[in-house]
Design a protein around this motif. Structure first.
Motif, PDB file in Angstrom:
ATOM      1  N   PRO A  32       0.829  -1.201   0.000  1.00 11.37           N
ATOM      2  CA  PRO A  32       0.000   0.000   0.000  1.00 11.37           C
ATOM      3  C   PRO A  32       0.871   1.262   0.000  1.00 11.37           C
ATOM      4  O   PRO A  32       1.815   1.376   0.775  1.00 11.37           O
ATOM      5  N   GLN A  57      -5.834  -2.905  -2.913  1.00 13.69           N
ATOM      6  CA  GLN A  57      -5.011  -3.559  -1.898  1.00 13.69           C
ATOM      7  C   GLN A  57      -4.167  -4.665  -2.535  1.00 13.69           C
ATOM      8  O   GLN A  57      -4.533  -5.218  -3.579  1.00 13.69           O
ATOM      9  N   SER A 118      -4.687   3.791  -0.273  1.00 10.94           N
ATOM     10  CA  SER A 118      -4.638   2.369   0.085  1.00 10.94           C
ATOM     11  C   SER A 118      -4.120   2.169   1.505  1.00 10.94           C
ATOM     12  O   SER A 118      -4.557   1.253   2.210  1.00 10.94           O
ATOM     13  N   ARG A 121      -7.085   3.222   3.846  1.00 10.30           N
ATOM     14  CA  ARG A 121      -8.181   2.250   3.729  1.00 10.30           C
ATOM     15  C   ARG A 121      -7.831   0.958   4.458  1.00 10.30           C
ATOM     16  O   ARG A 121      -8.679   0.363   5.125  1.00 10.30           O
ATOM     17  N   ARG A 122      -6.602   0.518   4.318  1.00  8.62           N
ATOM     18  CA  ARG A 122      -6.196  -0.719   4.984  1.00  8.62           C
ATOM     19  C   ARG A 122      -6.214  -0.542   6.499  1.00  8.62           C
ATOM     20  O   ARG A 122      -6.672  -1.419   7.235  1.00  8.62           O
ATOM     21  N   ARG A 123      -5.723   0.595   6.965  1.00  9.81           N
ATOM     22  CA  ARG A 123      -5.735   0.858   8.402  1.00  9.81           C
ATOM     23  C   ARG A 123      -7.173   0.978   8.910  1.00  9.81           C
ATOM     24  O   ARG A 123      -7.489   0.530  10.014  1.00  9.81           O
ATOM     25  N   ARG A 125      -9.790  -0.537   7.607  1.00 11.01           N
ATOM     26  CA  ARG A 125     -10.310  -1.907   7.599  1.00 11.01           C
ATOM     27  C   ARG A 125      -9.851  -2.687   8.820  1.00 11.01           C
ATOM     28  O   ARG A 125     -10.604  -3.478   9.402  1.00 11.01           O
ATOM     29  N   ASP A 126      -8.590  -2.450   9.227  1.00  8.57           N
ATOM     30  CA  ASP A 126      -8.003  -3.187  10.345  1.00  8.57           C
ATOM     31  C   ASP A 126      -8.215  -2.491  11.689  1.00  8.57           C
ATOM     32  O   ASP A 126      -7.623  -2.896  12.697  1.00  8.57           O
TER      33      ASP A 126
END
Length: 224
Positions: A32, A57, A118, A121-123, A125-126
């Protein structure tokens, strides 16, 4: 190495920015925040490459990009919106020094926000956005990429500023030392990500160092 991608979908994000979805050939790995150079698969354009950040991702089965067009320049970004489903582009192997180094302050101008899409967004999501800020400068409110998404992210503190729209309710002016002092607490030990025009990156980096940020904690593209 060059990869051939096939366009699957194209949709507007702002008045001059689009979301592109391509198929994903085998053998493409990225983190990312990283990017690749795209070239139009057309006569006379295959040597004209421009870097764009992946907004999908690493585990996705497609490749996504959010790309701002500059119609005043007869280049790749002006012609990308003319692509239709099934058209092809060429892509280099991924590269880039902006990757996830942990929660921090993400500072962007214009299309410079794309490496952060990205990552954030990943952070999100997690459930790992706590302690992160997005300081984002644009000319006008209409230029803000993914404004509503940033505002919805639980744990992210977005602060928008505009430089050319006096009627806006957002902060007015550029992201400079004064702006940073007003919106950031505790510069020491904090991670800062910067992306935007080269002059913007240089000015913000210098301001951060002057305010106590450690040079090793300032993340930019290599050579910037």
């Amino acid at each position: 190495m060059s990869h051939k991608l096939t366009l699957k979908a194209l949709a507007p994000v702002t008045h001059d920015t689009n979301h592109y979805v391509f198929d994903r050939p085998e053998g493409i790995d990225f983190e990312p925040g990283q990017a690749a150079a795209l070239m139009l698969d057309r006569e006379g354009w295959r040597d004209e490459d421009r870097p764009f950040t992946f907004t999908s991702q690493p585990e996705d089965t497609i490749l996504e990009f959010v790309i701002k067009s500059y119609p005043d320049h007869d280049g790749v970004t002006k012609r990308l919106p003319d692509l239709t489903e099934g058209d092809h582009v060429l892509m280099t192997d991924p590269f880039g020094a902006i990757t996830d180094h942990g929660p921090g302050v993400f500072i962007a101008a214009g299309a410079g926000v794309t490496p952060f899409i990205s990552i954030l967004r990943r952070r999100s999501r997690d459930d790992a956005l706590s302690g992160s800020q997005l300081l984002y400068s644009n000319k006008t409110e209409a230029d803000i990429i993914l404004k509503e998404e940033w505002e919805r992210m639980d744990g992210l503190n977005p602060v928008f500023t505009v430089t050319d729209e006096e009627s806006s309710d957002f902060s007015q002016g550029r992201i400079d030392r004064k702006f940073l002092e007003e919106h950031v607490q505790d510069f020491e030990g904090k991670i800062f990500y910067i992306c935007g025009p080269e002059g913007f990156v240089d000015d913000v980096r210098d301001s951060l160092k002057g305010l106590g940020a450690e040079a090793d904690n300032i993340i930019t593209e290599e050579g910037w």
